[in-house]
Design a protein around this motif. Sequence first.
Motif, PDB file in Angstrom:
ATOM      1  N   ASP C  49       0.879  -1.076   0.436  1.00  0.00           N
ATOM      2  CA  ASP C  49       0.073  -0.431  -0.132  1.00  0.00           C
ATOM      3  C   ASP C  49       0.862   1.089   0.172  1.00  0.00           C
ATOM      4  O   ASP C  49       1.849   1.510   0.943  1.00  0.00           O
ATOM      5  CB  ASP C  49      -1.224  -0.323   1.435  1.00  0.00           C
ATOM      6  CG  ASP C  49      -2.029   0.637   0.982  1.00  0.00           C
ATOM      7  OD1 ASP C  49      -1.920   2.180   0.488  1.00  0.00           O
ATOM      8  OD2 ASP C  49      -2.522   1.423   1.679  1.00  0.00           O
ATOM      9  N   ALA C  51       0.098   4.631  -0.717  1.00  0.00           N
ATOM     10  CA  ALA C  51      -1.077   5.696  -0.468  1.00  0.00           C
ATOM     11  C   ALA C  51      -0.204   6.975   0.283  1.00  0.00           C
ATOM     12  O   ALA C  51      -0.404   8.087  -0.921  1.00  0.00           O
ATOM     13  CB  ALA C  51      -2.293   5.117   0.589  1.00  0.00           C
ATOM     14  N   LYS C  52       1.061   6.118   0.929  1.00  0.00           N
ATOM     15  CA  LYS C  52       1.720   8.028   1.641  1.00  0.00           C
ATOM     16  C   LYS C  52       2.500   8.345   0.325  1.00  0.00           C
ATOM     17  O   LYS C  52       2.659   9.618   0.486  1.00  0.00           O
ATOM     18  CB  LYS C  52       2.265   7.615   2.405  1.00  0.00           C
ATOM     19  CG  LYS C  52       3.604   6.633   2.143  1.00  0.00           C
ATOM     20  CD  LYS C  52       4.170   7.165   3.016  1.00  0.00           C
ATOM     21  CE  LYS C  52       5.043   8.682   3.531  1.00  0.00           C
ATOM     22  NZ  LYS C  52       6.521   8.925   4.471  1.00  0.00           N
ATOM     23  N   GLU C  53       2.716   7.976   0.001  1.00  0.00           N
ATOM     24  CA  GLU C  53       3.424   8.262  -1.718  1.00  0.00           C
ATOM     25  C   GLU C  53       2.600   8.675  -2.853  1.00  0.00           C
ATOM     26  O   GLU C  53       2.724   7.507  -3.924  1.00  0.00           O
ATOM     27  CB  GLU C  53       4.627   7.107  -2.004  1.00  0.00           C
ATOM     28  CG  GLU C  53       6.023   8.043  -2.868  1.00  0.00           C
ATOM     29  CD  GLU C  53       6.125   9.841  -2.197  1.00  0.00           C
ATOM     30  OE1 GLU C  53       5.669  10.374  -2.910  1.00  0.00           O
ATOM     31  OE2 GLU C  53       6.908   9.407  -1.130  1.00  0.00           O
ATOM     32  N   PRO C  54       1.938   9.371  -3.534  1.00  0.00           N
ATOM     33  CA  PRO C  54       0.873   9.926  -4.366  1.00  0.00           C
ATOM     34  C   PRO C  54       1.683   9.260  -6.328  1.00  0.00           C
ATOM     35  O   PRO C  54       0.906   8.735  -6.826  1.00  0.00           O
ATOM     36  CB  PRO C  54       0.159  11.054  -4.161  1.00  0.00           C
ATOM     37  CG  PRO C  54       0.173  11.710  -3.046  1.00  0.00           C
ATOM     38  CD  PRO C  54       1.872  10.817  -2.677  1.00  0.00           C
ATOM     39  N   THR C  67       5.369  -7.293  -1.655  1.00  0.00           N
ATOM     40  CA  THR C  67       6.338  -7.400  -0.925  1.00  0.00           C
ATOM     41  C   THR C  67       7.328  -8.832  -1.337  1.00  0.00           C
ATOM     42  O   THR C  67       6.742  -9.620  -2.139  1.00  0.00           O
ATOM     43  CB  THR C  67       6.109  -7.927   0.737  1.00  0.00           C
ATOM     44  OG1 THR C  67       5.199  -9.114   0.689  1.00  0.00           O
ATOM     45  CG2 THR C  67       5.679  -7.184   1.187  1.00  0.00           C
ATOM     46  N   HIS C 129      10.552  11.775  -6.088  1.00  0.00           N
ATOM     47  CA  HIS C 129      11.260  12.461  -4.542  1.00  0.00           C
ATOM     48  C   HIS C 129      12.021  11.794  -4.367  1.00  0.00           C
ATOM     49  O   HIS C 129      12.881  11.381  -4.740  1.00  0.00           O
ATOM     50  CB  HIS C 129       9.204  12.583  -4.710  1.00  0.00           C
ATOM     51  CG  HIS C 129       9.379  10.965  -4.055  1.00  0.00           C
ATOM     52  ND1 HIS C 129       8.332  10.371  -5.299  1.00  0.00           N
ATOM     53  CD2 HIS C 129       9.868   9.709  -3.766  1.00  0.00           C
ATOM     54  CE1 HIS C 129       8.332   9.007  -5.725  1.00  0.00           C
ATOM     55  NE2 HIS C 129       9.149   8.583  -4.101  1.00  0.00           N
ATOM     56  N   LEU C 130      12.033  12.455  -2.926  1.00  0.00           N
ATOM     57  CA  LEU C 130      13.181  11.804  -2.428  1.00  0.00           C
ATOM     58  C   LEU C 130      13.283  10.678  -1.307  1.00  0.00           C
ATOM     59  O   LEU C 130      12.213   9.834  -0.903  1.00  0.00           O
ATOM     60  CB  LEU C 130      13.625  12.747  -0.918  1.00  0.00           C
ATOM     61  CG  LEU C 130      15.164  12.277   0.082  1.00  0.00           C
ATOM     62  CD1 LEU C 130      15.948  14.023   0.071  1.00  0.00           C
ATOM     63  CD2 LEU C 130      14.350  11.824   1.261  1.00  0.00           C
ATOM     64  N   ASN C 132      15.592   8.265   1.154  1.00  0.00           N
ATOM     65  CA  ASN C 132      16.542   7.327   2.262  1.00  0.00           C
ATOM     66  C   ASN C 132      17.615   5.874   1.788  1.00  0.00           C
ATOM     67  O   ASN C 132      16.159   5.165   1.788  1.00  0.00           O
ATOM     68  CB  ASN C 132      16.437   8.375   3.560  1.00  0.00           C
ATOM     69  CG  ASN C 132      16.104   7.759   4.081  1.00  0.00           C
ATOM     70  OD1 ASN C 132      14.927   6.219   3.973  1.00  0.00           O
ATOM     71  ND2 ASN C 132      16.762   6.633   5.450  1.00  0.00           N
ATOM     72  N   PRO C 148      17.902  13.676  -3.107  1.00  0.00           N
ATOM     73  CA  PRO C 148      17.045  13.940  -3.204  1.00  0.00           C
ATOM     74  C   PRO C 148      16.487  13.650  -4.426  1.00  0.00           C
ATOM     75  O   PRO C 148      18.054  13.566  -5.666  1.00  0.00           O
ATOM     76  CB  PRO C 148      17.326  15.395  -3.496  1.00  0.00           C
ATOM     77  CG  PRO C 148      18.377  15.578  -2.101  1.00  0.00           C
ATOM     78  CD  PRO C 148      19.126  14.217  -2.463  1.00  0.00           C
ATOM     79  N   ASN C 169      14.317   4.235   5.140  1.00  0.00           N
ATOM     80  CA  ASN C 169      13.169   4.668   6.222  1.00  0.00           C
ATOM     81  C   ASN C 169      11.578   5.522   5.751  1.00  0.00           C
ATOM     82  O   ASN C 169      10.965   5.762   6.269  1.00  0.00           O
ATOM     83  CB  ASN C 169      13.293   5.108   7.175  1.00  0.00           C
ATOM     84  CG  ASN C 169      14.535   4.802   7.337  1.00  0.00           C
ATOM     85  OD1 ASN C 169      16.082   4.428   7.610  1.00  0.00           O
ATOM     86  ND2 ASN C 169      14.544   3.700   8.954  1.00  0.00           N
ATOM     87  N   VAL C 170      12.052   6.914   4.457  1.00  0.00           N
ATOM     88  CA  VAL C 170      10.783   7.596   4.169  1.00  0.00           C
ATOM     89  C   VAL C 170       9.547   6.796   3.226  1.00  0.00           C
ATOM     90  O   VAL C 170       8.744   7.142   3.836  1.00  0.00           O
ATOM     91  CB  VAL C 170      11.303   8.048   2.622  1.00  0.00           C
ATOM     92  CG1 VAL C 170      10.190   9.177   2.513  1.00  0.00           C
ATOM     93  CG2 VAL C 170      12.562   8.842   3.905  1.00  0.00           C
ATOM     94  N   HIS C 171       9.799   5.221   3.412  1.00  0.00           N
ATOM     95  CA  HIS C 171       8.862   4.604   2.061  1.00  0.00           C
ATOM     96  C   HIS C 171       9.246   3.323   2.712  1.00  0.00           C
ATOM     97  O   HIS C 171       9.451   2.146   2.334  1.00  0.00           O
ATOM     98  CB  HIS C 171       9.413   4.350   0.492  1.00  0.00           C
ATOM     99  CG  HIS C 171       9.127   5.751   0.327  1.00  0.00           C
ATOM    100  ND1 HIS C 171      10.339   6.317   0.053  1.00  0.00           N
ATOM    101  CD2 HIS C 171       8.242   6.401   0.086  1.00  0.00           C
ATOM    102  CE1 HIS C 171      10.208   7.582  -0.406  1.00  0.00           C
ATOM    103  NE2 HIS C 171       8.743   8.106  -1.165  1.00  0.00           N
ATOM    104  N   PRO C 172       9.181   2.930   3.983  1.00  0.00           N
ATOM    105  CA  PRO C 172       8.803   1.566   4.958  1.00  0.00           C
ATOM    106  C   PRO C 172       9.144   0.297   4.271  1.00  0.00           C
ATOM    107  O   PRO C 172      10.115  -0.402   4.148  1.00  0.00           O
ATOM    108  CB  PRO C 172       8.140   1.541   6.078  1.00  0.00           C
ATOM    109  CG  PRO C 172       7.589   3.321   6.558  1.00  0.00           C
ATOM    110  CD  PRO C 172       7.871   3.805   4.937  1.00  0.00           C
ATOM    111  N   TRP C 173       8.414   0.839   3.052  1.00  0.00           N
ATOM    112  CA  TRP C 173       8.280  -0.443   2.613  1.00  0.00           C
ATOM    113  C   TRP C 173       8.914  -1.573   1.780  1.00  0.00           C
ATOM    114  O   TRP C 173       9.387  -2.559   1.393  1.00  0.00           O
ATOM    115  CB  TRP C 173       6.464  -1.061   1.957  1.00  0.00           C
ATOM    116  CG  TRP C 173       7.022   0.070   0.533  1.00  0.00           C
ATOM    117  CD1 TRP C 173       7.686   0.273  -0.201  1.00  0.00           C
ATOM    118  CD2 TRP C 173       6.291   1.008   0.962  1.00  0.00           C
ATOM    119  NE1 TRP C 173       7.186   1.117  -1.342  1.00  0.00           N
ATOM    120  CE2 TRP C 173       6.594   2.043  -0.505  1.00  0.00           C
ATOM    121  CE3 TRP C 173       5.678   2.251   1.760  1.00  0.00           C
ATOM    122  CZ2 TRP C 173       6.222   3.343  -1.042  1.00  0.00           C
ATOM    123  CZ3 TRP C 173       5.036   3.045   1.516  1.00  0.00           C
ATOM    124  CH2 TRP C 173       5.346   4.146   0.329  1.00  0.00           C
TER     125      TRP C 173
END
Lengths: 586, 272, 240
Positions: C49, C51-54, C67, C129-130, C132, C148, C169-173
Motif C-alpha cells: 500500500d 498511499a503515502k507517496e501519491p 512484497t 521525490h526523495l 533515503n 534528493p 525509512n521514508v518508504h518503509p516498505w
Amino acid sequence: MSEAAHQHAEPTGFIRKYIFSVDHKVIGLQYIGLGIVAVVLGMILSWLMRLHLGWSTLAIPGLEKLSPAGAPGNVMTPEYYLSLMTMHGTLMVFFVLTNVPFAGFGNYFLPIQVGAPDMAFPRMNMMSFWVTFTAFLVLIAAFFVPGGPPLSGWTAYAPLSAVGQDAGPGEGWGQTLWALSIAIFCVAQLLGALNFIATTLDLRTKGMSLARMPFSTWAWFITSVIGLLAFAVLLPACVLLILDRTAGTSFFIPGGLVISDRLQAHTGGSPLLWQHLFWFFGHPEVYIAILPAIGIVSHILPAFLRRPLLGPRVLISCLAAIGFLSYMVWGHHMFVSGMNPFSAILFSVPTLVITIPATIATLLWIGSVYGARIRFTCASLFCLGFISVFISGGISGFFLAQPSIDTYLHATYFVVAHFHFVMGVAAIFGMFAGIYFWLPKMVGRMMNETLGKIHFWFTFVGVYCIFMPMHYLGLAGNVRRYAAFTDDYLAPLIPVHQFITIAALITGAAQFIFLFNLVWSRFRGPKATENPWQATSLEWSTTSPPPFDNFGGRQLVVHQEPYLYGVEGSAGDYVMQTSPETVEAR
Amino acid sequence: MGKAFGVVLIIITLVSTAVFIFHDFHGISLWLPVDASAHGHRVDHQLMETMYGSGLLFVLSQIMLGLFVWQASDRPEGWKYKIFPGGAKPMVISAILLVGIEILTLSFVGSKVWADIYLTPAAPEALPIDVQAGQFAFYFRYAGADGKFGALHAEKIDEGSGNFFGLDPRNDVAARDDVVVASLVIPVNRPILLTLHSKDVIHSFYVRELRIHQDIVPGLMIPLHFTATQTGRFEIVCTQLCGLGHYQMKAYLEVKTQEEFDKWLKDQEAAQ
Amino acid sequence: MKIKYFYPLFLVLLVSTALASLPVPPPAGGTVTGKVTYTGTPPKMKPIDMAKEPNCAKEHAASPVFTENVVTGPGNTLEWAVVYVSAGDQGSTPGTQTLRFDQKGCQYMPHVLAMQVDQPFEIVNSDPHLHNIHPLPKINPEWNKSQPPGTPPLMAKYDKPEFIPVKCNVHPWMHGWFIVLNTSHYAISGSDGSFSIKGLPPGKYTLTAWQEQFGTQAQDVTIAGGETKNITFTFKALPY
C-alpha cells in the motif's frame, strides 16, 4: 565588604589584558564579540534554510564543497536542512540571545551601574567566559564529525536525540557533541549567574539602594536568579542525555523500540521526562533572553524621551512577576505531548496570567512616549521598534496559551512567528539599542547615525515582512521543521515562503551595514565624550571607555533616583545619580 | 523621523490586519481549512473570540504607539513633558481589568472546549482503530472479522515483509484477520477511537480539517477520539521532528459514507 | 651464455609475452546449473500500500506490487535466491564493473544486488521525490544517506563479505539486499528459479543457496572438467 579586597592591579601584558582578562569590561566585550560571531553564523544558516524552503531543488553553488554528504550536487538534503535548523536555533538561543543582552551587556555595565570596581568574583567571571567559549567550539565541532551535524532541533527531543545513529544521520557524534556543548554552556551560565547575584547584592556603592538601581541592573539581577535555577536543571538533563547516548542507560528511552528494523536494547525510560526537564529550563530561558532586553530598553528610553518612565516600581514588579511565573508555565509547550490533558488547563492559566505584567509593562512604555519630546537616535528608534515587535510577538501568545487553540497551531509557523518576534527579534532590537547607546561608552567613539538609521528602517520593515506572514501560514496549518513542502495542502503556500525568503535575504544583507558601521566607528568614529546622551546613571559618570577600575579610584556616592530627566538640574534637563543637588519633585 | 515611524508602523499594522481579514489571495488560502469534525466549530469559535480580542489589542496598541511617536516629533526645544492622564494607575488598572477579564473568559470557555475534546471518554459505539507511527510513515489497523486486535510483539516487526505492527499470525489467531493499511479510512458521522503508538521516536498526528493534534509517544498508548462530519480526503501529517524524512511523513484520511466504508472494509479483509 | 642460445630464448620470451597480452579465453571450466525450489506452503505476499507517496501509488495503480520476501515461480520455484561458492573457491576474478542499484516507483531494482568485495556500485534515484538509502550492515561500516531527486548517483562499495538488508525509512516498505561475496562464482535465481554458475575450474566445491526468508542450504559439487552439473536446492516453506 571591603573594596580593597577586590582590587587587582591593572595587567600590562596583552594576554592578561585582552584574552585571559579578569576585567569585567573586557569579558563583557568578549561575550558580545562571541555573540556577533554566532549571530552572523546563525544568520547565514537561516539564509541557506530560507533559500531551500523557497526553492527546494535549488542548487546553491559551493554548498557541496562545504558538506559533500549534506548537499550532493549542491542540492541540500533534508538531513542537512534539519542540521542547519538545529544549529541556527542552538547558536541563536544560547550563544546570541543569552550571551549578548545578559552575559555581554550585563558583564560590562552591571558593576558600573552599581558603582563597583569589578564583579564580585573576577576570576570566576573570566572562567565563565572561557567555558562558554569552549561550549561554542564543541558546538561548531559538531558540524564536522562523521555522521553529520545534529538534527534534532534546539529542543533535542528524546528518544530521537538519545538512541544514536539507528535513528538516522546526525544522531551519531554530532548529537553527543551538541549535548556536551549545552552541558558546558550550563556550567558557564551558572558561574555567571552567581557572580551577577553576588555583585548586585554585595558590591553596590554608597547610596545605591536597590530602589535606585537602573532597570537594566534589575533585569540582569532577576535574569541571573532565573538562570541559576533554569540552567541548574538543564545541566543534569544534558548529562542524562549523554549517558543515554554513550553509557547505555535508559532515562529517556522506553522499551521495545524498533528503529530501522533494529530492536533497541533500552528499556523503561520516559520520553516525556526529557520534555519536562527541557522545558522547565526552556521556558525560563525565553525570559532569560527577553528580560535583559526589556531592562535595556527601559533604561535607554528615558534618556531619549527626556522623562522618567511611568511607574518605575510597577515596571520592576512586572519583571519580577514575569520571572516568578516563568517557572509555572513550562507545560504550555507540551499541550499535545501526551501528558495528562488535565494538566494542560493548569499550565494554561498561569501562562495567560503572564500577559498581565507584560501588558502593564507595554502600556507603561507607550504611556511614557505620550507627551514626550523624543530625540530620534538609532538607539531610541530601536527602543520604539522593540515596543512594537514585543507587542506583535506577545499578542500571539494569547492563542498559544490556550490548549484548545494551541492544538491547531502547535508546531506550525504560527509558533515560529510568535517566538521569533517575542524573544528573537525583540531581544535583538534590545541588543541593537544597547550597542548604539553604549558603544560610545565601551570604545570611546560614536557610531554613525545615518548608517544606523538606514539599518533601522531595513530591519524594522524587514522583520515584519519576514515574520508577519508566518502567522498566516500557521493559520493555514503550515507545519514547521519541514525541509520542503511536498504535501498537497502545503505546495500552494510556497509563494508565501518565497516572499519570506526574499525579505530575509534583504533584511539579512542590511545587517552588514550595521557590522560595517560598528567596525568603522570603532576606528574612525568621532570621539565620544563622557556623557554624550546627557544620561543619568553611573556609567555616564566616568570616562569613555572607563578605566580599569571603572572610576579611577573614586568611590561614587549615589544621591538620586536613576532617571531624573525633564527636571531643572544644574547640568540641564537632567540630574545625574551622583549629583548631590536637591531636586524638586514634579 | 517620528512622523515616518508613526506612518510606517500604522501601515504595517493595517496591512498585517488586512491580510488576516481578507486571507484569500488568488487561490492561496491563508486561513483555516473547512472544519470536518463534530467538535471543530467550538475550537474555531474559541479561536475567533481570541482573534477579535487580541486583534483589537494589537491594532489599538500599535496605532497608539504610532500616534504618540508621531505627536512627539515636532515638539519645540525646551518642551516640558506631559504625563499621561492619571499616570501609571490607569495603565495598571486597565491592563489588569481588560486583560484579566479576557484571559478569565478565555481560560474558562477554552478549558471547557479542551476538556470536552480531550478529557471525555469515547462513545461506547466508537470504531476502534489502531494507529502506529514509525520513521517515516503511519500505518492503521482494523480488528477484522473477529473484532479482536492481535497482540503486538516489537521483535516481530519486519517492514520489508509488510509486518509493520509486529503481529504474530503463526501463534496468534486474533492477528490473522487484522486489516493493516496505509490510509486511515473511516465512516462519516460515527465516533472513532484511535489508539496511537509509535515504534521508534516521537511523531505527531495532525489533521487540520479535524482540528485534531496529538503527539505519538513511544512507550505510551494514547487514545484519541473524534467524529468526522464530512466525507472527503484529507492529509494526516507528522508535526514532531522525527528525523530526515519528517517532511515526507504523511498519510491520507478518507472519510466515506457508512455503506462505502463497509464495502471497503470487506474488500480489505478479503485481500489480507 | 653463448650467443647461439640467445636467439631461441629471445624468441620464446617474445612469443610468451605476446600470448600473455592476448585476451584471456573464457575459462574452460565446468558449469553448475539448477533450480531453487520449495516444498510446503509459502507465506502469501502482501500487496504494498503506497498511499503515502501519491507518485508511486499512481504508478502502480493498475497492477499492484507485492512484497518480495518470497517470490515464487511456476513449479514451486523461488526467485531472488543467491547461489554462490561458499567453500573450495578457486579461479575467482575481482569484480571491477560498476553495478547499478535503482530506486524506481518506490521499489528497489534489483531486489537483490549481489557483488564482490571492493566492487563499486552506484545508487540511482529515478523517482521524482526523495529516498533515503539505509543499508543495515553488522560488519561493514554503516551509513544512511538521503538522495534528493535529480542529484548525482551515490557511489559505494563494501570491503568485507556480508549479507546486508537495505531499507528506505521514508518508504518503509522498500526493502532490498546487498549481497557482498568473496567469490565471483555466484548467481541469482531468475523468475523461474533457475540459476547458472559458469567457469568453475576442476575441483570440489560447496555451493550455498541463500533465500532471505528461508535461510541457507548447502550442497557439495565436484567438477571434473568442462562438464555441466545440475543441482536443485529445496527450501521448506511455512505459511506464516
